[in-house]
Structures are given as structure tokens and as C-alpha cells.
Design a protein around this motif. Structure first.
Motif, PDB file in Angstrom:
ATOM      1  N   GLU A 196      17.253 -24.841  29.303  1.00 42.60           N
ATOM      2  CA  GLU A 196      17.964 -24.148  28.233  1.00 42.60           C
ATOM      3  C   GLU A 196      18.713 -22.927  28.747  1.00 42.60           C
ATOM      4  O   GLU A 196      19.816 -22.631  28.280  1.00 42.60           O
ATOM      5  N   GLU A 197      18.144 -22.226  29.711  1.00 35.52           N
ATOM      6  CA  GLU A 197      18.823 -21.058  30.284  1.00 35.52           C
ATOM      7  C   GLU A 197      20.138 -21.460  30.936  1.00 35.52           C
ATOM      8  O   GLU A 197      21.137 -20.756  30.800  1.00 35.52           O
ATOM      9  N   THR A 198      20.149 -22.570  31.640  1.00 35.12           N
ATOM     10  CA  THR A 198      21.387 -22.995  32.298  1.00 35.12           C
ATOM     11  C   THR A 198      22.462 -23.321  31.263  1.00 35.12           C
ATOM     12  O   THR A 198      23.632 -23.051  31.496  1.00 35.12           O
ATOM     13  N   TYR A 199      22.059 -23.882  30.126  1.00 39.05           N
ATOM     14  CA  TYR A 199      23.048 -24.168  29.083  1.00 39.05           C
ATOM     15  C   TYR A 199      23.626 -22.878  28.502  1.00 39.05           C
ATOM     16  O   TYR A 199      24.822 -22.806  28.221  1.00 39.05           O
ATOM     17  N   GLN A 200      22.792 -21.868  28.314  1.00 41.86           N
ATOM     18  CA  GLN A 200      23.280 -20.597  27.776  1.00 41.86           C
ATOM     19  C   GLN A 200      24.256 -19.941  28.746  1.00 41.86           C
ATOM     20  O   GLN A 200      25.300 -19.427  28.343  1.00 41.86           O
ATOM     21  N   ASN A 201      23.926 -19.940  30.038  1.00 40.37           N
ATOM     22  CA  ASN A 201      24.815 -19.356  31.037  1.00 40.37           C
ATOM     23  C   ASN A 201      26.132 -20.113  31.101  1.00 40.37           C
ATOM     24  O   ASN A 201      27.197 -19.511  31.252  1.00 40.37           O
ATOM     25  N   LYS A 202      26.067 -21.412  30.995  1.00 37.27           N
ATOM     26  CA  LYS A 202      27.276 -22.228  31.063  1.00 37.27           C
ATOM     27  C   LYS A 202      28.178 -21.947  29.866  1.00 37.27           C
ATOM     28  O   LYS A 202      29.401 -21.886  30.013  1.00 37.27           O
ATOM     29  N   ALA A 203      27.601 -21.749  28.702  1.00 41.47           N
ATOM     30  CA  ALA A 203      28.403 -21.473  27.506  1.00 41.47           C
ATOM     31  C   ALA A 203      29.175 -20.161  27.661  1.00 41.47           C
ATOM     32  O   ALA A 203      30.365 -20.084  27.319  1.00 41.47           O
ATOM     33  N   ALA A 204      28.532 -19.143  28.203  1.00 35.71           N
ATOM     34  CA  ALA A 204      29.206 -17.859  28.398  1.00 35.71           C
ATOM     35  C   ALA A 204      30.345 -18.000  29.418  1.00 35.71           C
ATOM     36  O   ALA A 204      31.438 -17.446  29.220  1.00 35.71           O
ATOM     37  N   LEU A 205      30.102 -18.737  30.477  1.00 33.50           N
ATOM     38  CA  LEU A 205      31.146 -18.931  31.492  1.00 33.50           C
ATOM     39  C   LEU A 205      32.300 -19.779  30.956  1.00 33.50           C
ATOM     40  O   LEU A 205      33.464 -19.512  31.266  1.00 33.50           O
ATOM     41  N   ALA A 206      31.992 -20.787  30.160  1.00 28.56           N
ATOM     42  CA  ALA A 206      33.047 -21.619  29.576  1.00 28.56           C
ATOM     43  C   ALA A 206      33.918 -20.778  28.638  1.00 28.56           C
ATOM     44  O   ALA A 206      35.150 -20.940  28.607  1.00 28.56           O
ATOM     45  N   ILE A 226      30.713 -22.490  36.982  1.00 32.20           N
ATOM     46  CA  ILE A 226      30.403 -23.559  36.019  1.00 32.20           C
ATOM     47  C   ILE A 226      29.965 -24.822  36.752  1.00 32.20           C
ATOM     48  O   ILE A 226      28.986 -25.473  36.360  1.00 32.20           O
ATOM     49  N   LYS A 227      30.649 -25.158  37.825  1.00 30.99           N
ATOM     50  CA  LYS A 227      30.267 -26.350  38.611  1.00 30.99           C
ATOM     51  C   LYS A 227      28.878 -26.168  39.226  1.00 30.99           C
ATOM     52  O   LYS A 227      28.077 -27.096  39.254  1.00 30.99           O
ATOM     53  N   ALA A 228      28.590 -24.967  39.702  1.00 37.93           N
ATOM     54  CA  ALA A 228      27.262 -24.697  40.274  1.00 37.93           C
ATOM     55  C   ALA A 228      26.186 -24.851  39.199  1.00 37.93           C
ATOM     56  O   ALA A 228      25.099 -25.391  39.457  1.00 37.93           O
ATOM     57  N   ILE A 229      26.490 -24.407  37.987  1.00 34.05           N
ATOM     58  CA  ILE A 229      25.530 -24.552  36.885  1.00 34.05           C
ATOM     59  C   ILE A 229      25.332 -26.024  36.542  1.00 34.05           C
ATOM     60  O   ILE A 229      24.218 -26.453  36.246  1.00 34.05           O
ATOM     61  N   GLU A 230      26.403 -26.813  36.582  1.00 31.57           N
ATOM     62  CA  GLU A 230      26.278 -28.245  36.295  1.00 31.57           C
ATOM     63  C   GLU A 230      25.357 -28.920  37.311  1.00 31.57           C
ATOM     64  O   GLU A 230      24.559 -29.778  36.954  1.00 31.57           O
ATOM     65  N   VAL A 231      25.467 -28.516  38.564  1.00 34.63           N
ATOM     66  CA  VAL A 231      24.561 -29.049  39.589  1.00 34.63           C
ATOM     67  C   VAL A 231      23.130 -28.619  39.289  1.00 34.63           C
ATOM     68  O   VAL A 231      22.189 -29.410  39.359  1.00 34.63           O
ATOM     69  N   SER A 232      22.979 -27.352  38.920  1.00 38.40           N
ATOM     70  CA  SER A 232      21.659 -26.838  38.571  1.00 38.40           C
ATOM     71  C   SER A 232      21.085 -27.568  37.353  1.00 38.40           C
ATOM     72  O   SER A 232      19.895 -27.884  37.314  1.00 38.40           O
ATOM     73  N   GLN A 233      21.935 -27.851  36.372  1.00 35.99           N
ATOM     74  CA  GLN A 233      21.487 -28.591  35.191  1.00 35.99           C
ATOM     75  C   GLN A 233      21.002 -29.985  35.578  1.00 35.99           C
ATOM     76  O   GLN A 233      19.988 -30.453  35.066  1.00 35.99           O
ATOM     77  N   PHE A 234      21.724 -30.636  36.466  1.00 35.59           N
ATOM     78  CA  PHE A 234      21.311 -31.960  36.915  1.00 35.59           C
ATOM     79  C   PHE A 234      19.940 -31.891  37.578  1.00 35.59           C
ATOM     80  O   PHE A 234      19.059 -32.698  37.294  1.00 35.59           O
TER      81      PHE A 234
END
Length: 185
Positions: free
Chosen positions: A64-74, A146-154
Motif C-alpha cells: 500500500e505504501e508503494t501505491y501511495q508514493n506512486k500516486a504522488a509522483l504521478a 515511477i518506474k522504480a516504484i513499479e518494479v518495487s510493486q512487482f
């Protein structure tokens, strides 16, 4: 069954058949004793269940933390894209003249201004990109994050799935122990 018993009695005698039946009933059947419901094993299973649930909750929190960080960056990326479009539009609007006489003026922080020709598409693109260079650099950095977060989400999703699978195995073990205790009770 009665016919076979009658044949055995006629052939060997009633006493011999009775004696053989008594021996067969008293004969010890070998078994393999695998303890699955000892106190230690029950405590171990409960500990494993507790640890697995804690691991799943932690993995879910990280996900969930990675999704929150990704939303702010997006959101920031979208703001930068808009800023780039506005800056480049303003730069295009500062072009003076037409055709072969078209030129733009690039101001520098030291107060100096440079007049550049913008007579073709390539020059106009270079002129407008000059004004949005800092925003473009920041946008590239945000997109990389954002790409780094997507990798982290995976990775966190894979970790969460693996922990859920481990929990299902522990749950099966606990259910086996519960069934054994129910049977023994």
C-alpha cells in the motif's frame, strides 16, 4: 464365506481352524507412529500461523505504501507535463517575424540576450525546448522514480503472494492437526 469356513473345518478340523483364527486376532499389526499432535508440534504450528499472519500484514502495508508514493509522483508528473506545455507555448509566442526572417530571443540569467534564427521546425523545437529544459529534466527524474516504484510493486506483490502460499500450507497443517485431535477426542 460360510462355505469356505465349512471346507476349512472339514479339511483341518474345528479345533485347528479355531486355533488359527484366535492367533490371527491376537497378532500385532505393525504401525508407523508419526506424532502430529504433540504439545510441541501444536505450539510450533500456532507460532508459524502467528508469524505468517504478521508477515502478510507487513507485506500488505509495504504494498500500500508503494501505491501511495506512486500516486504522488504521478500527480507531480502530470503537473510537470502541463508546465512544459505552457512554457513551450509561451516560448513559441515570443517568436518574431515569419519565414526566413523568424527569430527568437533567449534571455540568460546574467542579463544577456541572444537572438536565434527559428526558420524551420528543428530550430523552433530547439527554441521551445530550451525554455522547458529544467521541467523536462525534473519530469524525467519523476518518471524514473515511477518506474522504480513499479518494479518495487512487482516485488512486493510477489512477496505477498509467496507469503500467502506459505500461510495456506501452514493452515493445511493446522487443519490436519485439528482433525487428528478431533478424531482422538
Amino acid at each position: 464365506m460360510k462355505e469356505e469356513l465349512q471346507k476349512l473345518i472339514e479339511q483341518y478340523g474345528a479345533d485347528a481352524v479355531a486355533k488359527a483364527a484366535a492367533e490371527a486376532l491376537n497378532k500385532h499389526v505393525p504401525t508407523i507412529n508419526t506424532p502430529v499432535v504433540t504439545d510441541e508440534q501444536l505450539i510450533n504450528t500456532i507460532s508459524q500461523l502467528d508469524a505468517a499472519v504478521t508477515d502478510i500484514l507487513e507485506a500488505g502495508r509495504k504494498n500500500e505504501e508503494t501505491y501511495q508514493n506512486k500516486a504522488a509522483l504521478a500527480r507531480r508528473a502530470r503537473q510537470l507535463e502541463t508546465s512544459i506545455q505552457i512554457t513551450e507555448s509561451e516560448a513559441i509566442n515570443t517568436i518574431c517575424g515569419t519565414g526566413k526572417d523568424a527569430y527568437g530571443i533567449i534571455p540568460y540569467p546574467d542579463g544577456k540576450q541572444v537572438k536565434v534564427a527559428v526558420t524551420n521546425d528543428t530550430q523552433r523545437d530547439a527554441f521551445r525546448r530550451h525554455f522547458s529544459a529544467t521541467d523536462r529534466k525534473e519530469l524525467a527524474s519523476v518518471e524514473a522514480d515511477i518506474k522504480a516504484i513499479e518494479v518495487s510493486q512487482f516485488k512486493t506483490r510477489e512477496d505477498l503472494d509467496a507469503k500467502k502460499e506459505a500461510l495456506s500450507c501452514i493452515r493445511a497443517k493446522a487443519q490436519l492437526q485439528a482433525a487428528a485431535l478431533t478424531y482422538l477426542a
